[in-house]
Every structure is written in C-alpha cells, then in structure tokens.
Design a protein around this motif. Structure first.
Motif, PDB file in Angstrom:
ATOM      1  N   LEU A  14       0.830  -1.213   0.000  1.00 47.98           N
ATOM      2  CA  LEU A  14       0.000   0.000   0.000  1.00 47.98           C
ATOM      3  C   LEU A  14       0.860   1.257   0.000  1.00 47.98           C
ATOM      4  N   LYS A  15       1.912   1.285   0.811  1.00 49.33           N
ATOM      5  CA  LYS A  15       2.809   2.453   0.841  1.00 49.33           C
ATOM      6  C   LYS A  15       3.459   2.660  -0.517  1.00 49.33           C
ATOM      7  N   THR A  16       3.918   1.569  -1.117  1.00 52.29           N
ATOM      8  CA  THR A  16       4.582   1.671  -2.418  1.00 52.29           C
ATOM      9  C   THR A  16       3.614   2.164  -3.472  1.00 52.29           C
ATOM     10  N   GLN A  21       1.544   6.389  -7.056  1.00 51.57           N
ATOM     11  CA  GLN A  21       0.436   7.280  -7.437  1.00 51.57           C
ATOM     12  C   GLN A  21       0.883   8.740  -7.381  1.00 51.57           C
ATOM     13  N   GLN A  22       1.634   9.100  -6.343  1.00 59.92           N
ATOM     14  CA  GLN A  22       2.129  10.473  -6.227  1.00 59.92           C
ATOM     15  C   GLN A  22       3.103  10.788  -7.357  1.00 59.92           C
ATOM     16  N   MET A  23       3.978   9.851  -7.684  1.00 54.49           N
ATOM     17  CA  MET A  23       4.916  10.063  -8.786  1.00 54.49           C
ATOM     18  C   MET A  23       4.169  10.200 -10.110  1.00 54.49           C
ATOM     19  N   ALA A  24       3.054   9.500 -10.251  1.00 61.99           N
ATOM     20  CA  ALA A  24       2.266   9.581 -11.479  1.00 61.99           C
ATOM     21  C   ALA A  24       1.666  10.969 -11.690  1.00 61.99           C
ATOM     22  N   ARG A  25       1.584  11.763 -10.634  1.00 57.84           N
ATOM     23  CA  ARG A  25       1.069  13.137 -10.740  1.00 57.84           C
ATOM     24  C   ARG A  25       2.184  14.162 -10.954  1.00 57.84           C
ATOM     25  N   ALA A  94      -4.986   2.214 -14.934  1.00 63.74           N
ATOM     26  CA  ALA A  94      -6.018   3.136 -14.458  1.00 63.74           C
ATOM     27  C   ALA A  94      -6.540   2.671 -13.093  1.00 63.74           C
ATOM     28  N   GLU A  95      -6.640   1.357 -12.902  1.00 62.18           N
ATOM     29  CA  GLU A  95      -7.087   0.824 -11.613  1.00 62.18           C
ATOM     30  C   GLU A  95      -6.118   1.205 -10.493  1.00 62.18           C
ATOM     31  N   ALA A  96      -4.828   1.145 -10.774  1.00 60.74           N
ATOM     32  CA  ALA A  96      -3.823   1.521  -9.771  1.00 60.74           C
ATOM     33  C   ALA A  96      -3.946   2.994  -9.399  1.00 60.74           C
ATOM     34  N   LEU A  97      -4.171   3.826 -10.394  1.00 59.69           N
ATOM     35  CA  LEU A  97      -4.271   5.262 -10.143  1.00 59.69           C
ATOM     36  C   LEU A  97      -5.510   5.604  -9.323  1.00 59.69           C
ATOM     37  N   ALA A  98      -6.554   4.801  -9.448  1.00 61.81           N
ATOM     38  CA  ALA A  98      -7.807   5.066  -8.732  1.00 61.81           C
ATOM     39  C   ALA A  98      -7.893   4.332  -7.390  1.00 61.81           C
ATOM     40  N   TYR A  99      -6.970   3.430  -7.111  1.00 54.84           N
ATOM     41  CA  TYR A  99      -7.045   2.605  -5.903  1.00 54.84           C
ATOM     42  C   TYR A  99      -6.832   3.464  -4.662  1.00 54.84           C
ATOM     43  N   ASP A 100      -7.749   3.398  -3.720  1.00 55.77           N
ATOM     44  CA  ASP A 100      -7.630   4.162  -2.470  1.00 55.77           C
ATOM     45  C   ASP A 100      -6.804   3.354  -1.478  1.00 55.77           C
ATOM     46  N   THR A 101      -5.564   3.763  -1.293  1.00 58.41           N
ATOM     47  CA  THR A 101      -4.681   3.045  -0.370  1.00 58.41           C
ATOM     48  C   THR A 101      -4.976   3.405   1.080  1.00 58.41           C
TER      49      THR A 101
END
Length: 113
Positions: A14-16, A21-25, A94-101
């Motif tokens: 989850l941390k990774t 996700q942050q790097m993707a932004r 897209a699923e990874a980007l939307a996943y609520d960790t």
C-alpha cells in the motif's frame, strides 16, 4: 460503499502504491502510458538524508523501502495494478491510479504554508 483495500495489499504494498500514485502526478516522474488511462512512472527519487521529495510532498525514507523491492512490484503486477519494469519504472494501470490506499495522509507529508 466501496470495500477498503479490496485487493488485500499489505502495508508495504500500500505504501509503495501510494508513492507510485504520487509520482504519477509529477511531471518529473511520469509520462502517459501506452494503455488507456495508464501512466508510466520512472526516475525514482533518491533519498537525501532520511527523506526525499515527490511533487509537493515529502516522503520519509522508511516509508519508501518498497520502491527498491522487486517482490513488491511482482505482487502489484500480479494484482493487475502495474506492469513492472523494475528497477527502471512501472506502467501504472487506471485501476492503480484510482485505488484508495488510505495511506496518502500518512506517507505523503505536505507543508501547511
């Protein structure tokens, strides 16, 4: 109501994913992927001291150990969240980007000013 952590990722995974996700932004780490809604993330940040910066966030080194762990990338790939190109990068779906960790507020530290 959506189930929390439906893929049953462990804390390190989850941390990774939160960091990816942050790097993707961040334009310093991301570019559009070749699949609809995907983002290719690379240029993983290097820690200086006990932390590093990703976009507008500061990340403690202890929260980022998964970025150097090929097993974490293998699990995230098996769960369909990314296509691993470890250690060079990863294509986040897209699923990874939307996943609520649920960990963004705990892992990504932002200044209040």
């Amino acid at each position: 109501m959506a189930k929390k952590n439906p893929l049953k990722l462990n804390t390190l995974q989850l941390k990774t994913l939160t960091l990816l996700q942050q790097m993707a932004r961040s334009p310093n780490h991301a570019q559009p992927g070749d699949e609809e809604g995907s983002v290719f993330v690379s240029n993983f940040p290097a820690a200086h001291g006990d932390h590093f910066h990703v976009g507008d966030a500061v990340v403690l080194g202890r929260d980022a150990s998964g970025l150097a762990n090929p097993n974490v990338f293998a699990v995230l790939e098996r769960k369909g969240l990314l296509r691993s190109m470890f250690p060079m990068g990863a294509l986040l779906t897209a699923e990874a980007l939307a996943y609520d960790t649920g960990l963004a507020d705990k892992v990504l530290h932002r200044s209040d000013h």
